[in-house]
Write a protein that holds these residues in place. Structure first.
Motif, PDB file in Angstrom:
ATOM      1  N   LEU A 188       0.822  -1.199   0.000  1.00  0.00           N
ATOM      2  CA  LEU A 188       0.000   0.000   0.000  1.00  0.00           C
ATOM      3  C   LEU A 188       0.861   1.256   0.000  1.00  0.00           C
ATOM      4  O   LEU A 188       2.040   1.211   0.376  1.00  0.00           O
ATOM      5  CB  LEU A 188      -0.913   0.006   1.233  1.00  0.00           C
ATOM      6  CG  LEU A 188      -1.792  -1.251   1.393  1.00  0.00           C
ATOM      7  CD1 LEU A 188      -2.329  -1.347   2.813  1.00  0.00           C
ATOM      8  CD2 LEU A 188      -2.940  -1.231   0.395  1.00  0.00           C
ATOM      9  N   LEU A 189       0.260   2.368  -0.413  1.00  0.00           N
ATOM     10  CA  LEU A 189       0.935   3.661  -0.346  1.00  0.00           C
ATOM     11  C   LEU A 189       2.305   3.604  -1.020  1.00  0.00           C
ATOM     12  O   LEU A 189       3.314   4.048  -0.482  1.00  0.00           O
ATOM     13  CB  LEU A 189       1.032   4.127   1.115  1.00  0.00           C
ATOM     14  CG  LEU A 189      -0.320   4.442   1.745  1.00  0.00           C
ATOM     15  CD1 LEU A 189      -0.276   4.254   3.256  1.00  0.00           C
ATOM     16  CD2 LEU A 189      -0.758   5.858   1.396  1.00  0.00           C
ATOM     17  N   ASP A 190       2.325   3.001  -2.220  1.00  0.00           N
ATOM     18  CA  ASP A 190       3.546   2.866  -3.025  1.00  0.00           C
ATOM     19  C   ASP A 190       4.635   2.074  -2.318  1.00  0.00           C
ATOM     20  O   ASP A 190       5.824   2.262  -2.573  1.00  0.00           O
ATOM     21  CB  ASP A 190       4.081   4.239  -3.433  1.00  0.00           C
ATOM     22  CG  ASP A 190       3.210   4.917  -4.462  1.00  0.00           C
ATOM     23  OD1 ASP A 190       2.882   4.272  -5.472  1.00  0.00           O
ATOM     24  OD2 ASP A 190       2.860   6.096  -4.271  1.00  0.00           O
ATOM     25  N   GLY A 191       4.249   1.170  -1.429  1.00  0.00           N
ATOM     26  CA  GLY A 191       5.225   0.337  -0.737  1.00  0.00           C
ATOM     27  C   GLY A 191       5.637   0.847   0.626  1.00  0.00           C
ATOM     28  O   GLY A 191       6.451   0.210   1.310  1.00  0.00           O
ATOM     29  N   ALA A 192       5.076   1.973   1.074  1.00  0.00           N
ATOM     30  CA  ALA A 192       5.401   2.501   2.403  1.00  0.00           C
ATOM     31  C   ALA A 192       4.729   1.707   3.515  1.00  0.00           C
ATOM     32  O   ALA A 192       5.152   1.751   4.666  1.00  0.00           O
ATOM     33  CB  ALA A 192       5.008   3.973   2.494  1.00  0.00           C
ATOM     34  N   LEU A 193       3.681   0.969   3.173  1.00  0.00           N
ATOM     35  CA  LEU A 193       2.948   0.152   4.143  1.00  0.00           C
ATOM     36  C   LEU A 193       2.640  -1.200   3.531  1.00  0.00           C
ATOM     37  O   LEU A 193       2.170  -1.289   2.397  1.00  0.00           O
ATOM     38  CB  LEU A 193       1.639   0.851   4.532  1.00  0.00           C
ATOM     39  CG  LEU A 193       0.632   0.048   5.360  1.00  0.00           C
ATOM     40  CD1 LEU A 193       1.188  -0.291   6.732  1.00  0.00           C
ATOM     41  CD2 LEU A 193      -0.679   0.815   5.498  1.00  0.00           C
ATOM     42  N   ILE A 194       2.910  -2.243   4.291  1.00  0.00           N
ATOM     43  CA  ILE A 194       2.494  -3.592   3.920  1.00  0.00           C
ATOM     44  C   ILE A 194       1.618  -4.101   5.051  1.00  0.00           C
ATOM     45  O   ILE A 194       2.048  -4.142   6.212  1.00  0.00           O
ATOM     46  CB  ILE A 194       3.694  -4.526   3.702  1.00  0.00           C
ATOM     47  CG1 ILE A 194       4.588  -3.973   2.594  1.00  0.00           C
ATOM     48  CG2 ILE A 194       3.238  -5.933   3.354  1.00  0.00           C
ATOM     49  CD1 ILE A 194       5.895  -4.705   2.443  1.00  0.00           C
ATOM     50  N   ILE A 226       7.060  -6.108  -2.647  1.00  0.00           N
ATOM     51  CA  ILE A 226       6.882  -7.482  -3.123  1.00  0.00           C
ATOM     52  C   ILE A 226       7.935  -8.401  -2.513  1.00  0.00           C
ATOM     53  O   ILE A 226       7.633  -9.537  -2.115  1.00  0.00           O
ATOM     54  CB  ILE A 226       6.919  -7.531  -4.660  1.00  0.00           C
ATOM     55  CG1 ILE A 226       5.656  -6.887  -5.237  1.00  0.00           C
ATOM     56  CG2 ILE A 226       7.046  -8.975  -5.162  1.00  0.00           C
ATOM     57  CD1 ILE A 226       5.664  -6.745  -6.742  1.00  0.00           C
ATOM     58  N   LYS A 227       9.169  -7.933  -2.420  1.00  0.00           N
ATOM     59  CA  LYS A 227      10.217  -8.752  -1.795  1.00  0.00           C
ATOM     60  C   LYS A 227       9.873  -9.063  -0.344  1.00  0.00           C
ATOM     61  O   LYS A 227      10.078 -10.183   0.141  1.00  0.00           O
ATOM     62  CB  LYS A 227      11.557  -8.032  -1.885  1.00  0.00           C
ATOM     63  CG  LYS A 227      12.131  -7.960  -3.292  1.00  0.00           C
ATOM     64  CD  LYS A 227      13.429  -7.173  -3.309  1.00  0.00           C
ATOM     65  CE  LYS A 227      13.987  -7.041  -4.715  1.00  0.00           C
ATOM     66  NZ  LYS A 227      15.230  -6.218  -4.749  1.00  0.00           N
ATOM     67  N   SER A 228       9.349  -8.071   0.365  1.00  0.00           N
ATOM     68  CA  SER A 228       8.979  -8.283   1.766  1.00  0.00           C
ATOM     69  C   SER A 228       7.834  -9.279   1.889  1.00  0.00           C
ATOM     70  O   SER A 228       7.845 -10.156   2.763  1.00  0.00           O
ATOM     71  CB  SER A 228       8.587  -6.953   2.412  1.00  0.00           C
ATOM     72  OG  SER A 228       9.687  -6.073   2.464  1.00  0.00           O
ATOM     73  N   ILE A 265       7.020   0.568 -12.349  1.00  0.00           N
ATOM     74  CA  ILE A 265       8.231   0.143 -13.061  1.00  0.00           C
ATOM     75  C   ILE A 265       9.097  -0.767 -12.212  1.00  0.00           C
ATOM     76  O   ILE A 265       9.640  -1.769 -12.701  1.00  0.00           O
ATOM     77  CB  ILE A 265       9.015   1.377 -13.554  1.00  0.00           C
ATOM     78  CG1 ILE A 265       8.289   1.995 -14.758  1.00  0.00           C
ATOM     79  CG2 ILE A 265      10.448   1.000 -13.936  1.00  0.00           C
ATOM     80  CD1 ILE A 265       8.924   3.267 -15.276  1.00  0.00           C
ATOM     81  N   GLY A 266       9.231  -0.462 -10.927  1.00  0.00           N
ATOM     82  CA  GLY A 266      10.047  -1.302 -10.058  1.00  0.00           C
ATOM     83  C   GLY A 266       9.575  -2.740 -10.029  1.00  0.00           C
ATOM     84  O   GLY A 266      10.377  -3.683 -10.139  1.00  0.00           O
ATOM     85  N   MET A 267       8.277  -2.925  -9.897  1.00  0.00           N
ATOM     86  CA  MET A 267       7.779  -4.305  -9.839  1.00  0.00           C
ATOM     87  C   MET A 267       7.796  -4.959 -11.219  1.00  0.00           C
ATOM     88  O   MET A 267       7.901  -6.178 -11.322  1.00  0.00           O
ATOM     89  CB  MET A 267       6.397  -4.382  -9.185  1.00  0.00           C
ATOM     90  CG  MET A 267       5.238  -3.782  -9.916  1.00  0.00           C
ATOM     91  SD  MET A 267       3.694  -4.096  -8.961  1.00  0.00           S
ATOM     92  CE  MET A 267       2.465  -3.492 -10.125  1.00  0.00           C
TER      93      MET A 267
END
Length: 274
Positions: A63-69, A206-208, A230-232
């Motif tokens: 979530l939040l561009d990866g700031a929250l999982i 995604i790695k986390s 793009i990162g994913m």
């Protein structure tokens, strides 16, 4: 080994009116028993859960561009936040350009409560965006906005030229200590500049999640449309772009669909695998 499917929401999985068709729900949910089905979005937990009613998600959400999982039931797996001092510095530098940001913060970690902070000084794009949040109870308005202790991201919305200047200015001050995303904003016709913790992005998320669930990234397929995907795309074994994707995303895709988000693109791709 299970396959993993992770999709962006806006302009990829969601239709332009922010709905999800019954057809998409049916196809997506049919994969949930045999596959890991996840979400990677710029949206908050509250909004994501609202949009995904009737959709099976069996992985922690990015979530939040990866700031929250976090999981659907508000279990926090990981956060990557900006502290109050740095966030306030960014706000002050932005005001030199005559613009205040939106700030998405973690106001209650125990109960996963997010705050949407904004100043009373708003441009036309921010006013339009806030109309979509008028019924939410997490809005906080300021005369001279200040950040909270833990901030997921800072988002400026304006014309592209102004945000290019602001981006360059912030890079000169903070360098690689922050992550910056400058991209078109399709809903209100402007651009946005998102500032995040340097380790916050969808790929890191995604790695986390893969470490948390123990899945193999070789079995990962992702769906997206915009620059924050793009990162994913670079991480996944199979990167799938919907037809309405940004040009820079299209060139990185392993598969470019002929369908847009309005045409159930993700579901039609999944159905083609059956």
């Amino acid at each position: 080994m299970k396959n993993i499917y992770i999709t962006d929401l806006d302009h990829t999985f969601l239709r332009n009116d922010l709905s999800i068709s019954d057809y998409t729900k049916k196809i997506w949910n049919s994969f949930s028993d045999s596959s890991i089905m996840g979400i990677a979005t710029a949206r908050t937990h509250m909004k994501t859960v609202h949009f995904l009613k009737g959709v099976e998600v069996n992985a922690p959400m990015i979530l939040l561009d990866g700031a929250l999982i976090a999981t659907m039931d508000k279990k926090i797996i990981e956060t990557k936040t900006l502290c109050r001092n740095v966030s306030d510095m960014i706000i002050d530098e932005g005001w030199k350009f005559g613009i205040y940001p939106f700030v998405l913060s973690l106001s209650d970690e125990k109960n996963l409560r997010e705050s949407f902070l904004h100043d009373k000084v708003l441009n036309k794009y921010q006013i339009e965006v806030l109309k979509r949040y008028s019924g939410d109870d997490n809005l906080k308005s300021f005369d001279g906005i200040r950040a909270e202790d833990k901030n997921f991201k800072i988002v400026y919305m304006a014309d592209e030229e102004l945000l290019i200047e602001l981006h360059e200015h912030l890079v000169n001050i903070f360098g690689d200590d922050l992550k910056y995303i400058l991209a078109p904003e399709a809903y209100v016709g402007c651009h946005f500049l998102t500032i995040l913790n340097k380790d916050a992005d969808k790929a890191h998320g995604i790695k986390s999640v893969s470490e948390y669930l123990g899945f193999n990234l070789q079995n990962l397929t992702v769906f997206g449309d915009n620059l924050n995907d793009i990162g994913m795309f670079n991480l996944a074994n199979t990167a799938v772009a919907v037809a309405n994707s940004h040009d820079d995303v299209l060139v990185l895709a392993d598969v470019v669909l002929t369908y847009t988000n309005e045409e159930d693109a993700v579901a039609k791709y999944l159905e083609s695998l059956s």
